[in-house]
Write a protein that holds these residues in place. Structure first.
Motif, short mmCIF file in Angstrom:
data_model
loop_
_atom_site.label_atom_id
_atom_site.label_comp_id
_atom_site.label_asym_id
_atom_site.label_seq_id
_atom_site.Cartn_x
_atom_site.Cartn_y
_atom_site.Cartn_z
N LEU A 197 0.90 -1.18 -0.03
CA LEU A 197 0.07 0.06 -0.01
C LEU A 197 0.90 1.17 0.06
O LEU A 197 1.32 1.73 1.04
N PRO A 198 1.19 1.73 -1.14
CA PRO A 198 1.95 3.06 -1.42
C PRO A 198 1.15 4.29 -0.71
O PRO A 198 0.42 4.83 -1.38
N GLN A 199 1.73 4.85 0.47
CA GLN A 199 1.05 6.06 0.99
C GLN A 199 2.29 6.94 0.83
O GLN A 199 3.36 6.79 0.15
N LEU A 200 2.39 7.70 1.99
CA LEU A 200 3.48 8.63 1.85
C LEU A 200 4.89 7.81 2.20
O LEU A 200 5.92 7.79 1.57
N ILE A 201 4.62 6.71 2.97
CA ILE A 201 5.52 5.53 2.89
C ILE A 201 4.81 4.39 2.42
O ILE A 201 3.79 4.15 2.28
N LEU A 202 5.85 3.26 1.95
CA LEU A 202 5.15 1.93 1.52
C LEU A 202 4.92 1.22 2.84
O LEU A 202 5.60 1.30 3.81
N ARG A 203 3.81 0.53 2.75
CA ARG A 203 3.50 -0.11 3.80
C ARG A 203 2.81 -1.62 3.39
O ARG A 203 2.18 -1.46 2.46
N SER A 204 2.51 -2.38 4.39
CA SER A 204 1.69 -3.47 4.04
C SER A 204 0.11 -3.64 4.56
O SER A 204 0.21 -3.24 6.06
N SER A 205 -0.85 -3.56 3.91
CA SER A 205 -2.08 -3.20 4.70
C SER A 205 -2.56 -4.29 5.70
O SER A 205 -3.20 -4.11 6.23
N ASN A 206 -1.77 -5.58 5.50
CA ASN A 206 -2.26 -6.53 6.37
C ASN A 206 -1.07 -6.94 7.08
O ASN A 206 -0.61 -8.22 7.39
N GLY A 207 -0.20 -6.15 7.35
CA GLY A 207 1.23 -6.43 8.35
C GLY A 207 2.04 -7.36 7.50
O GLY A 207 2.02 -7.54 6.29
N ILE A 208 3.17 -7.64 8.06
CA ILE A 208 4.24 -8.46 7.57
C ILE A 208 4.15 -9.90 8.37
O ILE A 208 4.70 -9.80 9.36
N HIS A 209 3.73 -11.08 7.74
CA HIS A 209 3.97 -12.08 8.52
C HIS A 209 4.94 -13.22 8.26
O HIS A 209 5.19 -13.64 6.87
#
Ligand code: HEM
Length: 397
Positions: free
Chosen positions: A378-390
């Motif tokens: 999910l690229p927002q201001l920073i790139l994240r993972s919408s469901n976390g990192i498992h």
């Protein structure tokens, strides 16, 4: 002499009112004409940059999904070399740059403050008036003030503090039951980085990894003062000696971790933490191929595109960053930390921290992805993972 208008003293209230309305209308009309002319100039300039057809109302909004390395944007990059216009609705144009030479022209511009487009009120509220969103002289002063704090030698002394924070995180992981279930690591890693920046920048041990709630912590940070409040007293990055532990072996070795550095760079290439940067031109620019733009165009550069020559294939291969393979590469083909005077001030800090965290983690655990919960980017201001990192963690010793 006598004019058509009566002397000001003899103007009645109604006349003054009418006059202000007329002046108001003239002012608005002048502004509209000015806007129209600037827009005409802009559209003319953008004609030199062919791009995908746009909708009169939505611009390109309806065509672009917010996803990393959006296939559509990538294929536009293929079709329209160097740069192409991207309209946000009917009025706001931008130019997506995806060529290293163009990135160099934009980011290499000197001057006191390469204007960032980021100064929106939303960011103002969420980030405060930090360096990232300042512009003009204030940005220049703050940047100058902070630069010595990120000097190579100063950063080296933080390695111990970073390793302390990493060890707290790893201890936490050891206590989790990681036998069968995968573990969500994003939260823990975020807290670890917060813990370590608080120790390094503010000489302040928050214990945020083990005790505090996020709310409590943010209150204590406020009480302590934020970076921008500490102009007289250079923010932290000084009296940290109480945390130092001399036995940390990596301190001198960070510069020698060549393969680890290559792995980190390859990860930053595939998953850039800052997926796009933008600039607003304060004066006109002519690119190396002769095309030019007037001032005040919103420019976006997607590092995913800027580093196009590197982007394909999507295969993880650290050797891409070996000295031999990097030698011929354009200086602006790979820009995870941006470039120029407004690049990431924390670049070396971040690289050190990633090396320390990676090395200490791999000494204790083997990590494997959980195929049932792949990260959703999910690229927002920073790139994240919408469901976390498992990940599955397997203890080594
Ligand atoms: C992997 C980690 C990081 C990445 C990929 C990264 C990337 C970036 C990028 C691309 C920019 C430029 C933004 C723009 O031009 O619009 C930036 C700016 C900045 N970064 Fe980082 N950053 C990282 C970590 C850090 C850390 C750890 C710190 C602080 C210790 C930091 C502090 C800053 C600041 C203050 C700016 C604004 C600089 C200015 O405007 O003069 N960054 N970062």
């Amino acid at each position: 002499g006598r004019g058509f208008l009566p002397a000001p003293s003899s103007l009645s209230g109604t006349d003054t009112g009418t006059l202000s309305v007329v002046l108001g209308i003239i002012f608005v009309l002048l502004k509209v004409v000015q806007f129209y002319q600037e827009r005409k100039k802009l559209i003319k300039a953008l004609e030199a940059f062919p791009g995908p057809p746009k909708h009169w109302l939505y611009g390109h909004n309806h065509l672009v999904r917010r996803e990393l390395g959006s296939i559509r944007i990538m294929s536009w990059g293929e079709e329209y070399p160097h740069a192409f216009p991207r309209w946000f609705g009917p009025l706001l144009p931008s130019l997506i740059i995806h060529h290293p030479e163009y990135a160099k022209s934009i980011l290499g511009r000197t001057g006191k403050s390469p204007q960032l487009v980021l100064g929106s009120c939303v960011l103002d509220i969420s980030l405060g008036q930090g360096l990232l969103i300042l512009n003009g002289t204030k940005w220049f002063q703050h940047r100058k003030l902070l630069t010595p704090a990120f000097h190579y030698d100063v950063l080296k002394s933080y390695v111990d503090l970073m390793s302390d924070s990493v060890k707290v995180m790893l201890d936490k992981w050891e206590k989790k039951n990681t036998e069968k279930k995968s573990v969500e690591l994003f939260q823990d890693v975020s807290l670890m980085t917060l813990d370590s920046i608080m120790k390094c920048a503010f000489s302040y041990n928050t214990n945020c990894q083990t005790q505090r709630s996020a709310l409590e912590l943010s209150n204590s940070v406020k009480a302590k003062g934020t970076w921008q409040d500490t102009e007289e007293e250079t923010p932290g990055f000084s009296g940290h000696s109480s945390f130092l532990t001399p036995q940390f072996a990596f301190r001198e070795d960070l510069g020698k971790m060549t393969y680890t550095t290559m792995c980190i760079k390859e990860s930053l290439r595939l998953f850039p933490p800052v997926p796009a940067v933008s600039r607003c031109l304060s004066k006109s620019i002519t690119f190396s191929d002769g095309r030019s733009l007037p001032k005040l165009v919103l420019l976006m550069s997607e590092p995913t595109l800027t580093k196009r020559p590197l982007l394909l294939p999507q295969v993880y291969d650290p050797l891409r960053f070996s000295p031999e393979n990097s030698a011929q590469r354009h200086s602006h083909a790979f820009l995870p930390f941006s470039a120029g005077s407004r690049n990431c001030i924390g670049q070396q800090f971040a690289m050190n921290e990633m090396k320390v965290a990676l090395a200490l983690t791999l000494l204790r655990f083997k990590l494997c992805p959980d195929p049932s919960k792949p990260p959703r980017l999910l690229p927002q201001l920073i790139l994240r993972s919408s469901n976390g990192i498992h990940l599955h963690l397997r203890k080594i010793h």
